[in-house]
Write a protein that holds these residues in place. Structure first.
Motif, short mmCIF file in Angstrom:
data_model
loop_
_atom_site.label_atom_id
_atom_site.label_comp_id
_atom_site.label_asym_id
_atom_site.label_seq_id
_atom_site.Cartn_x
_atom_site.Cartn_y
_atom_site.Cartn_z
N GLU A 273 0.83 -1.21 0.00
CA GLU A 273 0.00 0.00 0.00
C GLU A 273 0.86 1.26 0.00
O GLU A 273 0.49 2.28 -0.58
N ALA A 274 2.04 1.19 0.63
CA ALA A 274 2.89 2.36 0.77
C ALA A 274 3.47 2.85 -0.55
O ALA A 274 4.05 3.94 -0.60
N PHE A 275 3.33 2.07 -1.62
CA PHE A 275 3.80 2.57 -2.92
C PHE A 275 2.88 3.68 -3.44
O PHE A 275 3.26 4.42 -4.34
N ASN A 276 1.67 3.79 -2.89
CA ASN A 276 0.78 4.89 -3.26
C ASN A 276 1.29 6.20 -2.68
O ASN A 276 2.07 6.21 -1.73
N PRO A 277 0.87 7.35 -3.23
CA PRO A 277 1.32 8.64 -2.69
C PRO A 277 1.01 8.77 -1.21
O PRO A 277 -0.02 8.30 -0.73
N ARG A 278 1.90 9.44 -0.47
CA ARG A 278 1.72 9.61 0.97
C ARG A 278 1.40 11.05 1.35
O ARG A 278 1.45 11.42 2.52
N THR A 279 1.09 11.88 0.39
CA THR A 279 0.77 13.28 0.68
C THR A 279 -0.62 13.40 1.29
O THR A 279 -1.49 12.55 1.09
N GLU A 280 -0.81 14.46 2.02
CA GLU A 280 -2.11 14.69 2.66
C GLU A 280 -3.20 14.90 1.63
O GLU A 280 -4.34 14.45 1.81
N GLY A 281 -2.86 15.58 0.53
CA GLY A 281 -3.86 15.82 -0.50
C GLY A 281 -4.40 14.53 -1.08
O GLY A 281 -5.61 14.39 -1.31
N TYR A 282 -3.52 13.55 -1.31
CA TYR A 282 -3.95 12.25 -1.81
C TYR A 282 -4.79 11.52 -0.77
O TYR A 282 -5.84 10.95 -1.07
N ALA A 283 -4.32 11.52 0.47
CA ALA A 283 -5.04 10.82 1.55
C ALA A 283 -6.45 11.38 1.72
O ALA A 283 -7.40 10.63 1.94
N ASN A 284 -6.58 12.70 1.61
CA ASN A 284 -7.91 13.30 1.77
C ASN A 284 -8.85 12.88 0.63
O ASN A 284 -10.04 12.64 0.85
N LEU A 285 -8.32 12.80 -0.58
CA LEU A 285 -9.15 12.35 -1.71
C LEU A 285 -9.52 10.88 -1.54
O LEU A 285 -10.64 10.47 -1.86
N ARG A 286 -8.60 10.09 -1.04
CA ARG A 286 -8.88 8.67 -0.80
C ARG A 286 -10.02 8.52 0.20
O ARG A 286 -10.93 7.71 0.03
N THR A 287 -9.97 9.32 1.26
CA THR A 287 -11.03 9.29 2.27
C THR A 287 -12.35 9.75 1.68
O THR A 287 -13.41 9.17 1.95
N ALA A 288 -12.30 10.79 0.86
CA ALA A 288 -13.52 11.30 0.23
C ALA A 288 -14.13 10.26 -0.72
O ALA A 288 -15.35 10.12 -0.80
N LEU A 289 -13.28 9.51 -1.43
CA LEU A 289 -13.77 8.46 -2.32
C LEU A 289 -14.48 7.38 -1.53
O LEU A 289 -15.56 6.92 -1.92
N ALA A 290 -13.89 6.97 -0.41
CA ALA A 290 -14.52 5.94 0.42
C ALA A 290 -15.85 6.43 0.97
O ALA A 290 -16.84 5.68 1.01
N ALA A 291 -15.89 7.70 1.40
CA ALA A 291 -17.14 8.25 1.94
C ALA A 291 -18.21 8.33 0.87
O ALA A 291 -19.39 8.02 1.13
#
Length: 578
Positions: A273-291
């Motif tokens: 999983e850590a090969f994915n981007p670790r920036t906050e901007g990416y993480a926030n979009l990932r969370t928004a997609l799940a929501a």
């Protein structure tokens, strides 16, 4: 004579489902102290932080696309085509811990003794190794994992060859704990905006403990995780196929680094999983997609526009603004169709992909410019230190998207008219009026048969009083401008491709990173006279990016106009081809 039976087509479906679900009956592996103390909610605790302050109002004025690209909601991936629909026989424990322990003691080349990764098994004897090599060579020529090229497929074989074809993921036909963890992560690739079917559908388990069957399953799983790791870093598409002005330098992991990393990791799933981007901007979009997926579920278009409107409002009220920024009346006079939910999902995934185009590390200090937002941010050690408005390229002359290192500044710059502007704007005017350039304050310089036009330093210079240089193939840079009134506009796409910066001397102070030696006042005092070059003591990364959707830490989505119409092309290229 009975026809030959393809054993791979007779694998019980239930057993395959057990494998893909990660439910093999295997004694749990001992967990390290680090594993015991890491909670599931801390997946992104180690990410580098890109401050995301409140965004300005969405821009308007760009036409909405009529034909949306629909992406499937994250779901369980397809079963491998080689699995049958027969009923599974009674399931038995697949690992005898005592036997496995004895096998380890007897194995002279037990790879686990020298590494921190999961146990691995060595093919017994030269004949078995040669059989494994033959299987690897054969399956490497198949159509599986089409994004892996010939060299990468060869590298998988070379990796195992250097280890005497020691298997990492299967022991006598039984998956290791790492293999189960990796299959589970591949199954959930949709959480990262990837397509799980690109990996799981071909990562079939062995149908027996025969070395040929195990070797093929070993290659398939290794190829699947290598493909995932590379896709996580941006290998799914070539960005320059969208536009030749999108030229990021992708940092793609090689085969050996992926397999070594996953084998040695105490948690193979987290390592993949850590090969994915670790920036906050990416993480926030990932969370928004799940929501978005959790709240919308499998909504049917038959529920009607009103229901879809209500759903969208509950999930992402900001997205009740039309796709390219024009306001939509939330009172219901204009409705959002049910397809809008798919549009939001596609937009989120497209912008997650754009994070993969940026370097894995943005830098301790860096300048980040989001072109559709018309905004520059200077970040120092994770803290947003300075923010300014910018003017970017017109749709007819877009600002290119890439990352580079700023090396020096020039105060009192001259401006040599670029060939494209010279051809389109100056030469026609010079043909009708030979003195046009001189009356505008330009100098005509002739070099043999070639003519260049130079604008000397001064208040009327198109670059203003200072420019910021980060050498690149597009010959663009940041600079001041004499037409500062344009910064008051909400939509600031007026340049020929370069980026004009508001408060340029304040930015110069931050760029020099030495307030005592290079305060803003000192740099301003250099204005007037000839060109002055100031070299940076430390190069500064500059990232020219293009995000049309962003999410803040609270999960609120913010939209910016698709200034150059790039979203439809990107989403079409990312859309799964079933």
């Amino acid at each position: 004579m009975r026809p030959e039976i393809d054993r791979r087509r007779c694998v019980p479906r239930a057993a395959a489902l057990v494998l893909l679900a990660g439910l093999w009956v295997i004694p749990p592996a001992p967990r390290s102290l680090a594993q015991e103390t890491i909670a599931p909610s801390s997946v992104f605790s180690a990410i580098s932080r890109l401050p995301l302050p409140p965004y300005p109002p969405p821009i308007s004025g760009f036409e909405e696309r009529k034909d949306p690209v629909s992406l499937e909601t994250a779901a369980s991936p397809r079963l491998p085509e080689t699995l049958s629909r027969e009923t599974s026989p009674e399931t038995k424990p697949l690992v005898d811990t005592k036997a496995a322990s004895d096998e380890k003691k007897q194995s002279p080349a037990f790879l686990g003794e020298t590494g921190s990764g999961p146990p691995a098994t060595t093919t017994s004897g030269t004949n078995s190794a040669e059989e494994a090599r033959a299987v690897f060579d054969k399956v490497a020529q198949s159509a599986l994992f089409p994004r892996l090229n010939k060299a990468e497929r060869h590298d998988i074989t070379s990796f195992y060859e250097s280890r005497a074809f020691t298997f990492l993921w299967y022991q006598g036909g039984t998956p290791t704990h790492a293999a189960v963890a990796l299959l589970d992560r591949l199954t959930h690739a949709g959480e990262e905006g990837l397509d799980a079917d690109d990996y799981v559908a071909a990562a079939t388990p062995p149908v027996s403990s025969d070395v040929k069957d195990v070797a093929e399953a070993e290659w398939r799983l290794s190829a699947a995780v290598v493909a995932y790791a590379r896709d996580a870093r941006g290998a799914r598409i070539a960005p320059n196929r969208i536009s030749n002005l999108i030229t990021p330098k992708l940092v793609l992991p090689d085969v050996q680094s992926v397999l070594e990393t996953l084998w040695r990791a105490p948690d193979a799933s987290a390592a993949l999983e850590a090969f994915n981007p670790r920036t906050e901007g990416y993480a926030n979009l990932r969370t928004a997609l799940a929501a978005l997926r959790a709240k919308t579920g499998a909504a049917s278009p038959s529920t009607g526009d009103a229901a879809a409107n209500a759903q969208l409002a509950s999930v992402a009220p900001e997205m009740l603004k039309a796709r390219h920024g024009s306001a939509v009346d939330q009172g219901g006079t204009r409705v959002v169709s049910a397809l809008s939910l798919k549009r939001v999902e596609a937009d989120i995934i497209a912008n997650m992909e754009r994070w993969r185009w940026l370097p894995p590390e943005l830098g301790e200090r860096y300048i980040f410019i989001n072109v559709p937002e018309f905004t520059l941010r200077y970040v120092n050690n994770g803290v947003l230190t300075h923010q300014a408005r910018v003017i970017v390229g017109k749709p007819s002359s877009p600002t290119p998207l890439f990352s580079a290192e700023m090396k020096f500044l020039v105060v009192n710059p001259s401006w040599y008219v670029p060939p494209s502007i010279l051809k389109k704007e100056f030469l026609p005017k010079l043909a009708g009026d030979p003195l046009f350039a001189e009356r505008q304050g330009y100098e005509v310089v002739q070099h043999g048969d070639r003519i260049s036009i130079r604008q000397p330093p001064g208040e009327r210079n198109a670059l203003g009083r200072i420019k910021f240089m980060f050498p690149n193939d597009h010959a663009v840079y940041l600079h001041d401008t004499p037409t500062r009134n344009l910064f008051a506009q909400a939509e600031r796409a007026f340049s020929h491709g370069c980026v004009r910066v508001d408060q340029p001397f304040k930015l110069a102070e931050y760029v020099m990173n030495d307030e005592a030696s290079w305060p803003e006042r000192r740099i301003e005092k250099m204005v007037g006279g000839s060109e002055r070059t100031i070299n940076l003591t430390q190069e500064l990364p500059v990232h020219l990016a293009y995000f049309t959707v962003a999410a803040d830490a609270a999960g609120t989505l913010h939209r910016f106009g698709d200034l150059y119409g790039l979203d439809p092309r990107l989403e079409a290229m990312l859309s799964p081809r079933k």
